[in-house]
Scaffold this active site. Sequence first.
Site, PDB file in Angstrom:
ATOM      1  CB  SER A  38      44.181  28.973  27.267  1.00 38.14           C
ATOM      2  OG  SER A  38      44.276  30.037  28.179  1.00 38.14           O
ATOM      3  CB  CYS A 128      24.988  34.891  37.048  1.00 42.21           C
ATOM      4  SG  CYS A 128      25.225  33.266  37.783  1.00 42.21           S
ATOM      5  CD  GLN A 155      21.348  29.538  39.931  1.00 41.26           C
ATOM      6  OE1 GLN A 155      20.899  29.847  41.020  1.00 41.26           O
ATOM      7  NE2 GLN A 155      22.645  29.627  39.657  1.00 41.26           N
ATOM      8  CB  SER A 158      26.449  27.914  30.453  1.00 40.65           C
ATOM      9  OG  SER A 158      25.235  28.610  30.612  1.00 40.65           O
ATOM     10  CG  HIS A 240      20.947  31.488  35.782  1.00 38.85           C
ATOM     11  ND1 HIS A 240      21.459  30.383  35.129  1.00 38.85           N
ATOM     12  CD2 HIS A 240      21.918  31.879  36.654  1.00 38.85           C
ATOM     13  CE1 HIS A 240      22.677  30.134  35.593  1.00 38.85           C
ATOM     14  NE2 HIS A 240      22.980  31.031  36.515  1.00 38.85           N
TER      15      HIS A 240
HETATM   16  N1  LIG Z   1      29.480  30.977  33.774  1.00 38.17           N
HETATM   17  C1  LIG Z   1      28.677  31.873  34.306  1.00 38.17           C
HETATM   18  O1  LIG Z   1      27.463  31.908  34.039  1.00 38.17           O
HETATM   19  C2  LIG Z   1      29.215  32.890  35.267  1.00 38.17           C
HETATM   20  C3  LIG Z   1      28.395  33.947  35.618  1.00 38.17           C
HETATM   21  C4  LIG Z   1      28.851  34.919  36.516  1.00 38.17           C
HETATM   22  C5  LIG Z   1      30.123  34.795  37.037  1.00 38.17           C
HETATM   23  N2  LIG Z   1      30.918  33.750  36.690  1.00 38.17           N
HETATM   24  C6  LIG Z   1      32.263  33.699  37.296  1.00 38.17           C
HETATM   25  O2  LIG Z   1      33.230  33.987  36.292  1.00 38.17           O
HETATM   26  C7  LIG Z   1      34.424  33.253  36.542  1.00 38.17           C
HETATM   27  C8  LIG Z   1      34.760  32.414  35.304  1.00 38.17           C
HETATM   28  O3  LIG Z   1      33.661  31.566  35.048  1.00 38.17           O
HETATM   29  P1  LIG Z   1      33.504  30.758  33.673  1.00 38.17           P
HETATM   30  O4  LIG Z   1      32.130  30.224  33.711  1.00 38.17           O
HETATM   31  O5  LIG Z   1      33.962  31.572  32.524  1.00 38.17           O
HETATM   32  O6  LIG Z   1      34.542  29.525  33.940  1.00 38.17           O
HETATM   33  P2  LIG Z   1      35.290  28.610  32.878  1.00 38.17           P
HETATM   34  O7  LIG Z   1      34.512  28.476  31.629  1.00 38.17           O
HETATM   35  O8  LIG Z   1      35.637  27.390  33.640  1.00 38.17           O
HETATM   36  O9  LIG Z   1      36.633  29.435  32.560  1.00 38.17           O
HETATM   37  C9  LIG Z   1      37.637  29.635  33.529  1.00 38.17           C
HETATM   38  C10 LIG Z   1      38.712  30.537  32.947  1.00 38.17           C
HETATM   39  O10 LIG Z   1      39.671  30.837  33.973  1.00 38.17           O
HETATM   40  C11 LIG Z   1      40.970  30.703  33.425  1.00 38.17           C
HETATM   41  N3  LIG Z   1      41.936  30.366  34.467  1.00 38.17           N
HETATM   42  C12 LIG Z   1      41.889  29.368  35.356  1.00 38.17           C
HETATM   43  N4  LIG Z   1      42.996  29.375  36.129  1.00 38.17           N
HETATM   44  C13 LIG Z   1      43.756  30.422  35.725  1.00 38.17           C
HETATM   45  C14 LIG Z   1      45.014  30.959  36.113  1.00 38.17           C
HETATM   46  N5  LIG Z   1      45.736  30.424  37.113  1.00 38.17           N
HETATM   47  N6  LIG Z   1      45.468  32.049  35.453  1.00 38.17           N
HETATM   48  C15 LIG Z   1      44.778  32.585  34.444  1.00 38.17           C
HETATM   49  N7  LIG Z   1      43.583  32.130  34.013  1.00 38.17           N
HETATM   50  C16 LIG Z   1      43.093  31.052  34.650  1.00 38.17           C
HETATM   51  C17 LIG Z   1      40.826  29.574  32.427  1.00 38.17           C
HETATM   52  O11 LIG Z   1      41.885  29.681  31.513  1.00 38.17           O
HETATM   53  P3  LIG Z   1      42.686  28.399  30.957  1.00 38.17           P
HETATM   54  O12 LIG Z   1      41.806  27.761  29.936  1.00 38.17           O
HETATM   55  O13 LIG Z   1      43.918  28.997  30.397  1.00 38.17           O
HETATM   56  O14 LIG Z   1      42.965  27.510  32.123  1.00 38.17           O
HETATM   57  C18 LIG Z   1      39.472  29.910  31.793  1.00 38.17           C
HETATM   58  O15 LIG Z   1      39.649  30.882  30.790  1.00 38.17           O
HETATM   59  C19 LIG Z   1      34.156  32.422  37.813  1.00 38.17           C
HETATM   60  O16 LIG Z   1      34.640  33.144  38.930  1.00 38.17           O
HETATM   61  C20 LIG Z   1      32.646  32.333  37.844  1.00 38.17           C
HETATM   62  O17 LIG Z   1      32.152  32.163  39.154  1.00 38.17           O
HETATM   63  C21 LIG Z   1      30.501  32.791  35.809  1.00 38.17           C
END
Ligand SMILES: NC(=O)c1ccc[n+]([C@@H]2O[C@H](COP(=O)([O-])OP(=O)(O)OC[C@H]3O[C@@H](n4cnc5c(N)ncnc54)[C@H](OP(=O)(O)O)[C@@H]3O)[C@@H](O)[C@H]2O)c1
Length: 335
Positions: A38, A128, A155, A158, A240
């Site tokens: 990105s 979460c 859950q 998303s 959730h």
């Molecule tokens: N979704 C939820 O409800 C939720 C709730 C609580 C916590 N979380 C936690 O939050 C984190 C992100 O979750 P998400 O749901 O937002 O996932 P996601 O939609 O899959 O997004 C992942 C993000 O990580 C970035 N990324 C991946 N590899 C990277 C790297 N090497 N360097 C820099 N950026 C990188 C991606 O960027 P690119 O597009 O550039 O690859 C993307 O912006 C996870 O640890 C997850 O467990 C998620």
Amino acid sequence: MKIAIVGTSGAVGQEFLRVLAERDFPIEELVLFGSARSAGSTYEFCDKQYTVKELKHNDDFKGIDIAFVSAGGSVSVEFAETITKHGTIMIDNSSAFRMDKDVPLVVPEVNGEDAKVRPKGIIANPNCSTIQMVVAMNVIEKISHIKRAHVATYQAASGAGAAGMEELINQFKQIAYNTDITVEKFAYQLAYNLIPQIDVFTDNGYTKEELKMYNETRKIMHSDIEVSATCIRVPVLRSHAEAIWVETERPVSPQEAKDAFAKAEGVVLQDNPAEKEYPMPLFVAGNDPVYVGRIREDIANPNGLTFWVVADQIKKGAALNAVQIAEYLIKEKAI
Ligand SMILES: NC(=O)c1ccc[n+]([C@@H]2O[C@H](COP(=O)([O-])OP(=O)(O)OC[C@H]3O[C@@H](n4cnc5c(N)ncnc54)[C@H](OP(=O)(O)O)[C@@H]3O)[C@@H](O)[C@H]2O)c1
């Protein structure tokens, strides 16, 4: 504040942009990071365009006060030193550091003050499903100590990131057009289904997600509480839901609980069964609070109380909770 977001393109990263704008967070400078995928793309924040930088091991975080990191556990582990080495506070959404004894695990309504002691410069945002559960359970804990809790979670797609949400939407379209169904992000088709597995199984038959609810709850609440969880993925896009049964040291009446929930910080009491009023994910999505309803005595346990909790897990379960931690640090002059 000079702020960085790591993982901008993701479900949580996008929510950070919305929450920071919505709350008028005091931002003097904003830097966005992502992977090579990105890097170079642009996002609007408060009528200005920002270009995503590739996250690299360099001095890009020098001068940044707070980095909101949501790019998965391996990225957090690999880049923690790079992010914190010049004094940046890393508020991490992954599970990488949550159980590290030198990393506070914080839900501001419950244990905000823990955020002040952070030997590694890292503050962990809890899982979460744990966040919404402890916001609600802490209200009961203040009335009588909770000895144990049983919880079944429902859950949203998303919770597995932006790709999880997209997969569910596509599956419903594919079913409508009678074409092949794509199953990549989840183990099985989620549309018209429930999947009783979130994260991988461990030796005792619980999944990692279920054990997070056990371990993280004890750390956040500073409690010996026992938590037995069953976590289910459901075909809901966002928010959730949890059915929770608690056993307290002394019986807590439903009315006592309702009065306490009605006054509690970060909680909305929505409990009027006669009018079919109870929280539901469809209507809670996009809102800040943790909604509580269906409060009643547990007829299978004289010291038991049962209730239903719904919250937007990308908001309160991730971005909002992290921003509230930062707001707490600013208010307490603990930055
Ligand atoms: N979704 C939820 O409800 C939720 C709730 C609580 C916590 N979380 C936690 O939050 C984190 C992100 O979750 P998400 O749901 O937002 O996932 P996601 O939609 O899959 O997004 C992942 C993000 O990580 C970035 N990324 C991946 N590899 C990277 C790297 N090497 N360097 C820099 N950026 C990188 C991606 O960027 P690119 O597009 O550039 O690859 C993307 O912006 C996870 O640890 C997850 O467990 C998620």
